[in-house]
Design a protein around this motif. Structure first.
Motif, PDB file in Angstrom:
ATOM      1  N   ASN A  29       0.835  -1.197   0.000  1.00 42.51           N
ATOM      2  CA  ASN A  29       0.000   0.000   0.000  1.00 42.51           C
ATOM      3  C   ASN A  29       0.876   1.256   0.000  1.00 42.51           C
ATOM      4  N   GLU A  82      -0.155   8.311  -4.536  1.00 46.82           N
ATOM      5  CA  GLU A  82      -1.206   7.762  -5.384  1.00 46.82           C
ATOM      6  C   GLU A  82      -0.952   6.278  -5.625  1.00 46.82           C
ATOM      7  N   LYS A  83      -2.017   5.493  -5.595  1.00 47.11           N
ATOM      8  CA  LYS A  83      -1.906   4.061  -5.846  1.00 47.11           C
ATOM      9  C   LYS A  83      -1.509   3.809  -7.298  1.00 47.11           C
ATOM     10  N   TYR A 140      -1.007   0.787 -10.146  1.00 47.65           N
ATOM     11  CA  TYR A 140      -1.514  -0.567 -10.355  1.00 47.65           C
ATOM     12  C   TYR A 140      -0.612  -1.374 -11.279  1.00 47.65           C
ATOM     13  N   TYR A 146      -7.659  -2.378  -8.683  1.00 48.46           N
ATOM     14  CA  TYR A 146      -8.622  -1.944  -7.682  1.00 48.46           C
ATOM     15  C   TYR A 146      -7.879  -1.462  -6.442  1.00 48.46           C
ATOM     16  N   ASP A 147      -8.350  -0.356  -5.897  1.00 47.92           N
ATOM     17  CA  ASP A 147      -7.713   0.229  -4.719  1.00 47.92           C
ATOM     18  C   ASP A 147      -8.260  -0.445  -3.462  1.00 47.92           C
ATOM     19  N   TYR A 167      -7.421  -2.080   0.150  1.00 50.91           N
ATOM     20  CA  TYR A 167      -6.360  -1.979   1.155  1.00 50.91           C
ATOM     21  C   TYR A 167      -5.759  -3.344   1.487  1.00 50.91           C
TER      22      TYR A 167
END
Length: 248
Positions: A111, A117-118, A120, A125-126, A128
Motif C-alpha cells: 500500500n 497515489e496508488k 496498479y 482496484y484500490d 487496502y
C-alpha cells in the motif's frame, strides 16, 4: 561416441545448467538491495532511501524492483529440483511455490504511504487488503528460502568421508543462512513496532536477500570447487570428473 558417453555428457550438462541457474538466482538476490541503495545515494535520481525494499515500487526504480523479482520468480519456477516424499524437502515443489510468491510480490504492490497515489500492476482496484497480501507473499517467499537452505540444500551430494568436516562446510553455511533469514523475519515486525534503528526494515530485508543469495551461490559453486576450497566447502578433492558426481 557410444550411448554411455552421450548420457554422461548430457548428465554433465544438466549439472552445469542447474549450477548456472542457482548462480543467477543468487546474484539477483544479492544485487537487488545493493543496486537500489546505491542508486538512492545519487541525487541525480531524486530518490531517497525507502523504508523498505517494497516501497521502491513507488519510486522511479520500480522497474528494477519488479523486473528483478519477476526474473527470480521465473527462474525458480523453471528450476527443476528433485522430488521428495516429504513436502519440507521437496526441492521442485518448494521452488515452484517460491517462484509464484516472488511474482506475487512483484505484481501486487505494498500500500502507498499517505499522500501517495496508488499505482496498479495486476489488479486495478484500490483495495487496502491487497497491501497485506503483498506482505503475505513476501513472508511466504522468505520462509521458503529459509526452508530450502535448512532442509533441501543440506541434503547435499555424495562426499568423501576421508575429508574431515570443516567449519566452512557448505551445510554449516546453509544452516547459518536459513536461521539468519528466520531471525530477520521475526525482527521485522519487532523493529517496526519499537523503531529499533533507522531504516530497520530495509536493512533486515537486505540481510535476508544477502543470506538467500549466498546460499544459492554456494550451492551453485560460484566460488569453484577444486583444490582446498572444494575440500573445505564440499568435502571433495577435485571435481573435474563431473560425470561421476552425484548431485541433489
Amino acid at each position: 561416441m557410444n550411448q554411455g558417453n552421450r548420457k554422461g555428457r548430457r548428465g554433465q550438462n544438466d549439472i552445469f545448467t542447474y549450477r548456472r541457474i542457482r548462480r543467477a538466482i543468487g546474484y539477483l538476490g544479492l544485487l537487488l538491495p545493493v543496486i537500489l541503495v546505491i542508486l538512492s545515494l545519487f541525487r541525480f535520481f531524486d530518490t531517497s532511501l525507502q523504508p523498505s525494499i517494497s516501497d521502491y515500487y513507488y519510486t522511479n526504480f520500480r522497474e528494477i524492483l519488479t523486473g528483478t523479482l519477476s526474473a527470480v520468480g521465473v527462474f525458480l519456477i523453471r528450476y527443476k529440483g528433485h522430488d521428495n516424499e516429504s513436502f519440507f524437502k521437496n526441492d521442485q515443489l518448494l521452488t515452484n511455490i517460491a517462484g509464484i510468491m516472488a511474482l506475487g510480490v512483484a505484481l501486487i504492490p505494498v500500500n502507498p504511504a499517505p499522500g501517495q497515489e496508488k499505482l496498479y500492476t495486476l489488479i486495478p482496484y484500490d483495495l487496502y487488503w491487497l497491501g497485506w497480501l503483498h506482505y503475505g507473499f513476501a513472508a511466504g517467499l522468505f520462509g521458503i528460502f529459509a526452508l530450502l537452505a535448512l532442509n533441501v540444500f543440506t541434503i547435499g551430494q555424495e562426499q568423501n568421508e576421508e575429508i574431515p568436516v570443516s567449519r566452512l562446510n557448505e551445510n554449516h553455511i546453509y544452516r547459518f543462512c536459513g536461521i539468519g533469514i528466520i531471525v530477520c523475519m521475526l525482527l521485522v515486525p519487532v523493529s517496526e513496532k519499537f523503531k529499533l534503528f533507522e531504516n530497520s526494515t530495509l536493512v533486515l530485508e537486505a540481510v535476508m536477500l544477502f543470506l538467500f543469495g549466498a546460499a544459492w551461490l554456494i550451492k551453485g559453486r560460484a566460488l569453484g570447487d577444486e583444490g582446498k576450497l572444494g575440500e573445505k566447502l564440499y568435502r571433495e578433492h577435485n571435481n573435474k570428473n563431473t560425470e561421476e558426481a552425484v548431485e541433489n
